[in-house]
Design an enzyme around this catalytic site. Structure first.
Site, mmCIF file in Angstrom:
data_model
loop_
_atom_site.group_PDB
_atom_site.id
_atom_site.type_symbol
_atom_site.label_atom_id
_atom_site.label_comp_id
_atom_site.label_asym_id
_atom_site.label_seq_id
_atom_site.Cartn_x
_atom_site.Cartn_y
_atom_site.Cartn_z
ATOM 1 N NE ARG A 159 35.078 39.795 -15.228
ATOM 2 C CZ ARG A 159 35.652 39.669 -14.029
ATOM 3 N NH1 ARG A 159 36.201 40.740 -13.446
ATOM 4 N NH2 ARG A 159 35.681 38.501 -13.415
ATOM 5 C CE LYS A 182 31.433 38.722 -14.701
ATOM 6 N NZ LYS A 182 31.223 37.361 -15.222
ATOM 7 C CG HIS A 250 35.863 38.287 -22.400
ATOM 8 N ND1 HIS A 250 35.917 39.091 -21.282
ATOM 9 C CD2 HIS A 250 35.708 37.022 -21.933
ATOM 10 C CE1 HIS A 250 35.796 38.353 -20.192
ATOM 11 N NE2 HIS A 250 35.670 37.084 -20.556
ATOM 12 N NE ARG A 253 38.421 38.287 -17.556
ATOM 13 C CZ ARG A 253 38.755 38.459 -16.277
ATOM 14 N NH1 ARG A 253 39.631 39.383 -15.945
ATOM 15 N NH2 ARG A 253 38.220 37.702 -15.329
ATOM 16 C CG HIS A 276 38.696 33.811 -12.306
ATOM 17 N ND1 HIS A 276 39.493 33.018 -13.098
ATOM 18 C CD2 HIS A 276 37.941 34.546 -13.168
ATOM 19 C CE1 HIS A 276 39.242 33.263 -14.372
ATOM 20 N NE2 HIS A 276 38.309 34.186 -14.436
ATOM 21 C CE1 TYR A 285 41.796 31.879 -19.668
ATOM 22 C CE2 TYR A 285 41.089 31.763 -17.384
ATOM 23 C CZ TYR A 285 41.007 32.338 -18.635
ATOM 24 O OH TYR A 285 40.122 33.363 -18.858
#
Length: 305
Positions: A159, A182, A250, A253, A276, A285
């Site tokens: 990110r 995150k 972004h 990424r 994730h 994806y």
């Protein structure tokens, strides 16, 4: 303009989010902006300076009017949902720290988010971007910074906030980067030599001295580089070379993940590299990859012609 007692509550709430809930700085700032937008609307709605009593007695009509106003102002569904979450969070804090109980706001559901598939760039567009990003800097070290940063994001799937947090300490490990993403989740990503070499070259000509724990990517005044500044460099690149509108930091990424998938990487590995929490997020994806295959099939398959 806010009542002093309310501003004190907001300051305490922000400290609570930061120190006790361990929210990221980005989330704390976003929540603070959302709450201030809500209180400004309440000011306008009541035609007087908002007090703590106004906050405690806010009814469902006021809250729905605020959400409708954000919708009319072209806020995205995601931003509207986040805004409501921010205000609910503040009210929960008030429940913990004041005499407020079971406010009506908790009965309001967030608008359903439209699930947008991640938009990747084609490999050709990535190559063009990496080859020409150096043209937008005017100063040699800035040009090299831009290239090093973009290559790092694409090579590692970071990110933009993660990439801008890289320090000299990250460079000491010859094989891996340890990233705190995150939710303070740590992940380990292999260093690609091209990314590390470009960063080393950039640091050799950077005109500012940095400590080992300071972020290495700097703005022209020597302060930590901010995402909007870098995205402005990408806007120049995008316009000059006619690159896709969705090109942002972004999007590189997303491209990292999509291109790995198209070249045979498995979903679990991509999930780990992206950080994730849920595999279902990474599975988006596969949908974009299928769309890519459909496009190729439609335009190139001989029987279709």
């Amino acid at each position: 303009m806010l009542d002093t007692s309310i501003q004190e509550l907001i300051d305490k709430w922000q400290k609570y989010l930061d120190l006790q809930r361990n929210y990221s700085n980005h989330t704390v700032i976003s929540y603070n902006n959302d709450l201030k937008h809500f209180l400004e609307f309440m000011n306008y709605y009541n035609s007087e300076l908002v007090t703590i009593n106004h906050i405690k007695t806010a009814d469902i009509r006021l809250i729905r009017s605020w959400l409708a106003k954000r919708n009319c102002d072209n806020f995205t569904t995601s931003s509207i949902s986040r805004g409501l979450s921010a205000v609910k969070n503040f009210y929960r804090f008030l429940e913990k720290t004041t005499q407020l109980n079971s406010h009506i706001i908790f009965s309001i559901k967030s608008p359903k988010k439209t699930k947008l598939l991640p938009k990747a760039l084609s490999e050709d567009d990535v190559v063009i971007s990496l080859e020409h990003i150096e043209e937008y800097g005017n100063v040699k070290w800035v040009e090299l910074r831009n290239k090093a940063l973009l290559v790092l994001i694409y090579a590692s799937g970071l990110r933009i906030s993660e990439a801008l947090s890289i320090t000299k300490l990250h460079l000491q490990n010859l094989e891996f980067i340890r990233i705190i993403g995150k939710g303070s989740k740590e992940r380990i990503i292999p260093w690609l030599p091209i990314a590390k070499n470009l960063i080393t070259q950039y640091l050799e000509i950077l005109p500012y001295k940095l400590g080992d724990n300071e972020p290495i990517f700097r703005g022209k005044q020597g302060k930590k580089l901010q995402p909007p500044v870098f995205n402005r460099e990408l806007i120049k690149l995008k316009h000059f070379y006619g690159l896709p509108q969705h090109l942002t930091a972004h999007s590189f990424r997303h491209s990292f993940a999509s291109h790995l998938l198209e070249h045979g990487a498995d979903l679990r590995s991509i999930q780990e590299l992206l950080g994730h929490k849920s595999l279902s997020t990474t599975q988006n994806y596969t949908k974009t990859s299928i769309k890519h295959l459909e496009a190729v099939y439609t335009t190139a398959y001989p029987i279709k012609k």
